[in-house]
Write an enzyme that holds these catalytic residues in place. Structure first.
Site, PDB file in Angstrom:
ATOM      1  N   PRO A  88       0.828  -1.223   0.000  1.00  0.00           N
ATOM      2  CG  PRO A  88      -0.690  -1.525   1.738  1.00  0.00           C
ATOM      3  CD  PRO A  88       0.588  -2.046   1.192  1.00  0.00           C
ATOM      4  CD  GLU A 115       0.573  -5.314  10.832  1.00  0.00           C
ATOM      5  OE1 GLU A 115       0.335  -4.201  10.346  1.00  0.00           O
ATOM      6  OE2 GLU A 115      -0.321  -6.143  11.141  1.00  0.00           O
ATOM      7  NE  ARG A 153      -6.489  -7.062 -20.637  1.00  0.00           N
ATOM      8  CZ  ARG A 153      -6.779  -6.040 -21.410  1.00  0.00           C
ATOM      9  NH1 ARG A 153      -6.102  -4.930 -21.284  1.00  0.00           N
ATOM     10  NH2 ARG A 153      -7.730  -6.106 -22.286  1.00  0.00           N
ATOM     11  CG  ASP A 168      -6.885  -2.307 -22.902  1.00  0.00           C
ATOM     12  OD1 ASP A 168      -7.667  -2.973 -23.600  1.00  0.00           O
ATOM     13  OD2 ASP A 168      -6.053  -2.788 -22.127  1.00  0.00           O
TER      14      ASP A 168
HETATM   15  C1  4G4 Z   1       3.123  -4.703   2.396  1.00  0.00           C
HETATM   16  C2  4G4 Z   1       2.914  -4.044   3.596  1.00  0.00           C
HETATM   17  C3  4G4 Z   1      -0.595  -4.453  -1.497  1.00  0.00           C
HETATM   18  C4  4G4 Z   1       2.174  -5.590   1.915  1.00  0.00           C
HETATM   19  C5  4G4 Z   1       1.762  -4.288   4.300  1.00  0.00           C
HETATM   20  C6  4G4 Z   1      -0.400  -5.336  -0.447  1.00  0.00           C
HETATM   21  C7  4G4 Z   1      -2.586  -3.701  -0.440  1.00  0.00           C
HETATM   22  C8  4G4 Z   1      -1.691  -3.630  -1.502  1.00  0.00           C
HETATM   23  C9  4G4 Z   1       1.018  -5.852   2.623  1.00  0.00           C
HETATM   24  C10 4G4 Z   1       0.789  -5.176   3.830  1.00  0.00           C
HETATM   25  C11 4G4 Z   1      -1.330  -5.354   0.586  1.00  0.00           C
HETATM   26  C12 4G4 Z   1      -1.934  -2.670  -2.617  1.00  0.00           C
HETATM   27  C13 4G4 Z   1      -0.767  -6.633   5.066  1.00  0.00           C
HETATM   28  C14 4G4 Z   1      -1.063  -4.195   5.089  1.00  0.00           C
HETATM   29  C15 4G4 Z   1       0.012  -6.825   2.058  1.00  0.00           C
HETATM   30  N1  4G4 Z   1      -2.406  -4.541   0.557  1.00  0.00           N
HETATM   31  N2  4G4 Z   1      -2.790  -1.687  -2.431  1.00  0.00           N
HETATM   32  N3  4G4 Z   1      -1.196  -6.159   1.692  1.00  0.00           N
HETATM   33  N4  4G4 Z   1      -0.371  -5.348   4.588  1.00  0.00           N
HETATM   34  O1  4G4 Z   1      -1.312  -2.808  -3.663  1.00  0.00           O
END
Ligand code: 4G4
Length: 234
Positions: A88, A115, A153, A168
């Site tokens: 994220p 995490e 793709r 696309d």
């Molecule tokens: C890295 C850090 C990607 C990966 C924390 C992975 C959303 C996305 C993760 C986490 C993810 C995205 C478990 C919070 C794995 N969540 N938006 N989760 N978490 O690309």
């Protein structure tokens, strides 16, 4: 041109379904992409194949220990590899980025669990941290699947000749126009007359209008960019 992808995670079995049906299955059979699943746990040298530990500084949850992740990455890394961490905290994935990634011969995708992984792995082994959108998933496996699908793709031959990714949405800066197929009347709802007219110039014009209107309504940000002419023409 064939694109090799290694996916490092704690749940290799997570990928079996999505990658082994339809377009991605055919792409692999045709040798256009080759996907290897790597179990990070195989690289743990701890008792009981442990791969996580408590966070320094305290707080809830667990963090993936650096050593198994680094060893897993290094077992695959070679000249020309691009290592990507799905998180994220990454830059948001776009069609443009997907096109770029499709040109690499080797991608290593690292899926986070708990995490996430120890920051030192990111600092020392990861070329790019990518997010598939502003939301959190329980782990990075689904994000990897999304990236693999979207990147595939853009690999020549994965889509049929007619449906190349060049056509696309996002390539022309607008969302897609609405589509209709038989029957002509469904539950009292008619197919727009223009599509039955056989007038290809009119049809093209109508589709452009519909695409522009839809984009204006649901994605004013995209529409603004389109109008200001960064991209154009369809
Ligand atoms: C890295 C850090 C990607 C990966 C924390 C992975 C959303 C996305 C993760 C986490 C993810 C995205 C478990 C919070 C794995 N969540 N938006 N989760 N978490 O690309």
């Amino acid at each position: 041109m064939p694109c090799e992808i290694d996916v490092l995670s704690l749940f290799p079995e997570y990928f079996r379904g999505p990658l082994d049906v339809s377009m991605l299955k055919r792409a692999q059979e045709k040798g256009l992409i080759s996907i290897q699943l790597v179990d990070i746990r195989d690289f743990s040298e701890e008792r009981f194949r442990k791969v996580d530990d408590r966070p320094y500084g305290g707080g809830p949850g667990m963090v993936m220990m650096p050593d198994p992740v680094v060893k897993a990455i290094q077992s695959k890394k070679r000249e020309g590899s691009k290592t990507i961490y799905l998180s994220p905290q990454g830059k948001t994935l776009t069609a443009e980025k997907c096109r770029e990634l499709a040109s690499y011969s080797h991608l290593i995708l690292v899926c986070g669990h708990y995490e996430g992984i120890d920051q030192r792995v990111i600092d020392s082994e990861i070329d790019e941290e990518i997010s598939i959108g502003d939301f959190v998933l329980t782990n990075g496996c689904l994000a990897s699947i999304v990236l693999i699908d979207a990147v595939s793709r853009f690999i020549p031959g994965v889509l049929g000749d007619e449906e190349g990714a060049d056509h696309d949405s996002f390539e022309n800066g607008l969302l897609d126009w609405p589509h209709y197929t038989r029957p002509e009347v469904y539950n009292g709802m008619e197919v727009p007359k223009v599509l039955l007219s056989g007038n290809h110039r009119l049809i093209e014009q109508w589709r452009k209008e519909q695409a522009a209107e839809k984009t204006k309504q649901v994605r004013p940000d995209l529409f603004e960019k389109f109008i200001s002419g960064a991209k154009g023409k369809k």
